[in-house]
Design a protein around this motif. Structure first.
Motif, PDB file in Angstrom:
ATOM      1  N   MET A 142       0.032  -0.779  -0.308  1.00  0.00           N
ATOM      2  CA  MET A 142       0.255  -0.116  -0.157  1.00  0.00           C
ATOM      3  C   MET A 142       0.789   1.479  -0.407  1.00  0.00           C
ATOM      4  N   THR A 143       0.999   2.527  -0.402  1.00  0.00           N
ATOM      5  CA  THR A 143       1.027   3.551  -0.381  1.00  0.00           C
ATOM      6  C   THR A 143      -0.162   4.880   0.040  1.00  0.00           C
ATOM      7  N   ILE A 144       0.998   5.589   1.283  1.00  0.00           N
ATOM      8  CA  ILE A 144      -0.175   6.575   1.670  1.00  0.00           C
ATOM      9  C   ILE A 144      -0.305   7.841   0.999  1.00  0.00           C
ATOM     10  N   TYR A 145      -0.733   8.276   0.115  1.00  0.00           N
ATOM     11  CA  TYR A 145      -1.161  10.095  -0.368  1.00  0.00           C
ATOM     12  C   TYR A 145      -1.277  10.408   1.002  1.00  0.00           C
ATOM     13  N   VAL A 146      -0.871  11.809   0.451  1.00  0.00           N
ATOM     14  CA  VAL A 146      -0.087  13.652   1.716  1.00  0.00           C
ATOM     15  C   VAL A 146      -0.782  14.369   0.718  1.00  0.00           C
ATOM     16  N   GLY A 147      -1.892  14.940   1.663  1.00  0.00           N
ATOM     17  CA  GLY A 147      -2.417  16.147   0.283  1.00  0.00           C
ATOM     18  C   GLY A 147      -2.278  17.523   0.918  1.00  0.00           C
ATOM     19  N   ASN A 148      -2.461  18.360   0.382  1.00  0.00           N
ATOM     20  CA  ASN A 148      -2.258  19.685   1.463  1.00  0.00           C
ATOM     21  C   ASN A 148      -0.838  19.869   2.018  1.00  0.00           C
ATOM     22  N   LEU A 149      -0.069  19.161   1.434  1.00  0.00           N
ATOM     23  CA  LEU A 149       1.326  19.711   1.763  1.00  0.00           C
ATOM     24  C   LEU A 149       2.085  21.243   1.699  1.00  0.00           C
ATOM     25  N   SER A 150       2.758  21.561   2.006  1.00  0.00           N
ATOM     26  CA  SER A 150       3.835  22.416   2.386  1.00  0.00           C
ATOM     27  C   SER A 150       4.757  22.662   1.439  1.00  0.00           C
ATOM     28  N   TYR A 151       4.417  23.419   0.950  1.00  0.00           N
ATOM     29  CA  TYR A 151       5.508  23.741  -0.381  1.00  0.00           C
ATOM     30  C   TYR A 151       6.896  23.968  -0.280  1.00  0.00           C
ATOM     31  N   GLN A 152       7.117  24.398   0.821  1.00  0.00           N
ATOM     32  CA  GLN A 152       8.341  23.861   1.708  1.00  0.00           C
ATOM     33  C   GLN A 152       8.760  22.242   2.603  1.00  0.00           C
ATOM     34  N   ALA A 153       8.201  21.453   2.245  1.00  0.00           N
ATOM     35  CA  ALA A 153       8.192  20.219   2.885  1.00  0.00           C
ATOM     36  C   ALA A 153       9.139  19.208   1.833  1.00  0.00           C
ATOM     37  N   THR A 154      10.580  18.420   2.331  1.00  0.00           N
ATOM     38  CA  THR A 154      11.679  18.349   2.334  1.00  0.00           C
ATOM     39  C   THR A 154      11.140  16.346   1.614  1.00  0.00           C
ATOM     40  N   PRO A 155      10.983  15.599   1.661  1.00  0.00           N
ATOM     41  CA  PRO A 155      11.717  13.834   1.437  1.00  0.00           C
ATOM     42  C   PRO A 155      12.300  14.158   3.092  1.00  0.00           C
ATOM     43  N   GLU A 156      13.048  14.906   3.560  1.00  0.00           N
ATOM     44  CA  GLU A 156      14.030  14.945   4.908  1.00  0.00           C
ATOM     45  C   GLU A 156      12.682  15.053   5.966  1.00  0.00           C
ATOM     46  N   ASP A 157      12.029  16.133   6.310  1.00  0.00           N
ATOM     47  CA  ASP A 157      10.563  16.455   6.686  1.00  0.00           C
ATOM     48  C   ASP A 157       9.724  15.209   6.705  1.00  0.00           C
TER      49      ASP A 157
END
Length: 88
Positions: free
Chosen positions: A1-16
């Motif tokens: 399964m894969t999780i969808y994460v929406g309404n994400l900040s445009y500043q978010a990084t893979p590390e975050d």
């Protein structure tokens, strides 16, 4: 399964995202799509954890949570074909 994460900040990084989802289990993969023309992040991501139970726990805890000033939309990702035909 894969999780969808929406309404994400445009500043978010893979590390975050790794930091947030690592609280629920081992992060296998993170995809943070960007616009082909502008290179700007598109405001959503896909996250895969090692076990489905971990993904279910992350969805239950994070859906609707505020993160980086935005209310997240977190759920099971739909298969690509299904998502495209639903948009038509």
């Amino acid at each position: 399964m894969t999780i969808y994460v929406g309404n994400l900040s445009y500043q978010a990084t893979p590390e975050d995202l790794t930091e947030v989802f690592a609280e629920y289990g081992s992060v296998k993969r993170i995809s943070l799509p960007s616009d082909r023309e502008t290179g700007r992040l598109r405001g959503f991501a896909f996250v895969e954890l090692a076990e489905e139970a971990q993904e279910d726990a992350a969805i239950a805890e994070l859906d609707g949570a505020e993160w980086m000033g935005r209310q997240l939309k977190v759920n099971k990702a739909k298969p690509r074909e299904e998502a495209r035909s639903a948009a038509r």
